[in-house]
Design a protein around this motif. Sequence first.
Motif, PDB file in Angstrom:
ATOM      1  N   ASP A 136      11.001  37.162  -3.475  1.00  0.00           N
ATOM      2  CA  ASP A 136      11.924  36.738  -2.424  1.00  0.00           C
ATOM      3  C   ASP A 136      11.244  36.419  -1.095  1.00  0.00           C
ATOM      4  O   ASP A 136      11.841  35.771  -0.247  1.00  0.00           O
ATOM      5  CB  ASP A 136      12.991  37.816  -2.176  1.00  0.00           C
ATOM      6  CG  ASP A 136      14.047  37.831  -3.254  1.00  0.00           C
ATOM      7  OD1 ASP A 136      14.310  36.769  -3.842  1.00  0.00           O
ATOM      8  OD2 ASP A 136      14.606  38.911  -3.505  1.00  0.00           O
ATOM      9  N   ASP A 137      10.009  36.867  -0.910  1.00  0.00           N
ATOM     10  CA  ASP A 137       9.416  36.747   0.421  1.00  0.00           C
ATOM     11  C   ASP A 137       8.052  36.052   0.488  1.00  0.00           C
ATOM     12  O   ASP A 137       7.352  36.178   1.474  1.00  0.00           O
ATOM     13  CB  ASP A 137       9.306  38.132   1.058  1.00  0.00           C
ATOM     14  CG  ASP A 137       8.447  39.086   0.253  1.00  0.00           C
ATOM     15  OD1 ASP A 137       7.997  38.718  -0.835  1.00  0.00           O
ATOM     16  OD2 ASP A 137       8.232  40.212   0.731  1.00  0.00           O
ATOM     17  N   ASN A 138       7.677  35.288  -0.529  1.00  0.00           N
ATOM     18  CA  ASN A 138       6.357  34.645  -0.468  1.00  0.00           C
ATOM     19  C   ASN A 138       6.378  33.170  -0.890  1.00  0.00           C
ATOM     20  O   ASN A 138       5.376  32.651  -1.364  1.00  0.00           O
ATOM     21  CB  ASN A 138       5.355  35.425  -1.330  1.00  0.00           C
ATOM     22  CG  ASN A 138       5.648  35.335  -2.815  1.00  0.00           C
ATOM     23  OD1 ASN A 138       6.769  35.028  -3.233  1.00  0.00           O
ATOM     24  ND2 ASN A 138       4.649  35.613  -3.632  1.00  0.00           N
ATOM     25  N   GLU A 152       8.451  36.032 -10.568  1.00  0.00           N
ATOM     26  CA  GLU A 152       8.840  37.415 -10.850  1.00  0.00           C
ATOM     27  C   GLU A 152      10.125  37.359 -11.664  1.00  0.00           C
ATOM     28  O   GLU A 152      10.871  36.380 -11.598  1.00  0.00           O
ATOM     29  CB  GLU A 152       9.066  38.199  -9.547  1.00  0.00           C
ATOM     30  CG  GLU A 152       7.817  38.461  -8.740  1.00  0.00           C
ATOM     31  CD  GLU A 152       6.888  39.492  -9.364  1.00  0.00           C
ATOM     32  OE1 GLU A 152       7.257  40.135 -10.376  1.00  0.00           O
ATOM     33  OE2 GLU A 152       5.775  39.654  -8.830  1.00  0.00           O
ATOM     34  N   GLU A 153      10.385  38.406 -12.412  1.00  0.00           N
ATOM     35  CA  GLU A 153      11.553  38.415 -13.301  1.00  0.00           C
ATOM     36  C   GLU A 153      12.851  38.114 -12.572  1.00  0.00           C
ATOM     37  O   GLU A 153      13.702  37.387 -13.082  1.00  0.00           O
ATOM     38  CB  GLU A 153      11.655  39.756 -14.040  1.00  0.00           C
ATOM     39  CG  GLU A 153      10.566  39.974 -15.073  1.00  0.00           C
ATOM     40  CD  GLU A 153      10.514  38.889 -16.137  1.00  0.00           C
ATOM     41  OE1 GLU A 153      11.580  38.502 -16.665  1.00  0.00           O
ATOM     42  OE2 GLU A 153       9.401  38.424 -16.452  1.00  0.00           O
ATOM     43  N   LEU A 155      17.378  32.146 -11.612  1.00  0.00           N
ATOM     44  CA  LEU A 155      17.682  30.935 -10.844  1.00  0.00           C
ATOM     45  C   LEU A 155      17.437  29.666 -11.650  1.00  0.00           C
ATOM     46  O   LEU A 155      18.078  28.643 -11.413  1.00  0.00           O
ATOM     47  CB  LEU A 155      16.819  30.868  -9.578  1.00  0.00           C
ATOM     48  CG  LEU A 155      17.004  31.941  -8.523  1.00  0.00           C
ATOM     49  CD1 LEU A 155      15.902  31.861  -7.489  1.00  0.00           C
ATOM     50  CD2 LEU A 155      18.374  31.795  -7.870  1.00  0.00           C
ATOM     51  N   VAL A 156      16.503  29.734 -12.582  1.00  0.00           N
ATOM     52  CA  VAL A 156      16.048  28.514 -13.261  1.00  0.00           C
ATOM     53  C   VAL A 156      16.260  28.525 -14.769  1.00  0.00           C
ATOM     54  O   VAL A 156      15.818  27.615 -15.457  1.00  0.00           O
ATOM     55  CB  VAL A 156      14.555  28.241 -12.952  1.00  0.00           C
ATOM     56  CG1 VAL A 156      14.338  28.042 -11.461  1.00  0.00           C
ATOM     57  CG2 VAL A 156      13.667  29.358 -13.477  1.00  0.00           C
ATOM     58  N   GLN A 157      16.949  29.514 -15.272  1.00  0.00           N
ATOM     59  CA  GLN A 157      17.054  29.639 -16.727  1.00  0.00           C
ATOM     60  C   GLN A 157      17.789  28.487 -17.392  1.00  0.00           C
ATOM     61  O   GLN A 157      17.602  28.242 -18.580  1.00  0.00           O
ATOM     62  CB  GLN A 157      17.678  30.971 -17.119  1.00  0.00           C
ATOM     63  CG  GLN A 157      19.115  31.137 -16.717  1.00  0.00           C
ATOM     64  CD  GLN A 157      19.614  32.548 -17.018  1.00  0.00           C
ATOM     65  OE1 GLN A 157      18.830  33.432 -17.354  1.00  0.00           O
ATOM     66  NE2 GLN A 157      20.892  32.744 -16.889  1.00  0.00           N
ATOM     67  N   ASN A 158      18.598  27.744 -16.655  1.00  0.00           N
ATOM     68  CA  ASN A 158      19.305  26.599 -17.240  1.00  0.00           C
ATOM     69  C   ASN A 158      18.639  25.263 -16.939  1.00  0.00           C
ATOM     70  O   ASN A 158      19.165  24.215 -17.315  1.00  0.00           O
ATOM     71  CB  ASN A 158      20.753  26.572 -16.763  1.00  0.00           C
ATOM     72  CG  ASN A 158      21.529  27.778 -17.262  1.00  0.00           C
ATOM     73  OD1 ASN A 158      21.361  28.207 -18.392  1.00  0.00           O
ATOM     74  ND2 ASN A 158      22.351  28.342 -16.394  1.00  0.00           N
ATOM     75  N   CYS A 159      17.510  25.287 -16.272  1.00  0.00           N
ATOM     76  CA  CYS A 159      16.796  24.048 -15.940  1.00  0.00           C
ATOM     77  C   CYS A 159      16.166  23.454 -17.196  1.00  0.00           C
ATOM     78  O   CYS A 159      15.747  24.174 -18.095  1.00  0.00           O
ATOM     79  CB  CYS A 159      15.728  24.313 -14.893  1.00  0.00           C
ATOM     80  SG  CYS A 159      16.390  24.783 -13.281  1.00  0.00           S
ATOM     81  N   LYS A 160      16.091  22.140 -17.204  1.00  0.00           N
ATOM     82  CA  LYS A 160      15.566  21.428 -18.374  1.00  0.00           C
ATOM     83  C   LYS A 160      14.188  20.814 -18.157  1.00  0.00           C
ATOM     84  O   LYS A 160      13.572  20.330 -19.099  1.00  0.00           O
ATOM     85  CB  LYS A 160      16.536  20.309 -18.777  1.00  0.00           C
ATOM     86  CG  LYS A 160      17.949  20.784 -19.033  1.00  0.00           C
ATOM     87  CD  LYS A 160      18.068  21.456 -20.376  1.00  0.00           C
ATOM     88  CE  LYS A 160      19.506  21.721 -20.721  1.00  0.00           C
ATOM     89  NZ  LYS A 160      19.858  23.114 -20.785  1.00  0.00           N
TER      90      LYS A 160
END
Length: 132
Positions: A13-15, A75-76, A81-86
Amino acid sequence: MEPSVLSFKKLSDDNFKQWRFNMQMLLAERGLWGFVSPDQEDAETPPDEKATSKELNQYRKDQQRAFATIVLGLEEEQKGLVQNCKSAKEVWDVLRSTHEPASRAIAQLRQTFLSLRLEPGENAIDVGYLDT
């Protein structure tokens, strides 16, 4: 064979700013930056209809490598956020829109928010982080 372990810290979240630069360099070093680059000059274009099956397979393989390289650099808690990205480009754009503030004021508020910490046994209302 490419190393499977990143030589830099995974995205949290911070880098984002440092992670983005490091990931861009890693993708560029592996010849994959064109799959996520926002610049048209650098963008990887799909093979045309005259491409051989070998060229098409290589393009798909490189696309998958770019996608996997980025996702494995998260990070896990970021992977949701991106699990549905293609595609690698879609992952990159989602991460940018999530982590890159639209203005300095938003960046400052976000940094303040992310720096808030509660000690064990404290709650946000008692500490004054939230109004009731």
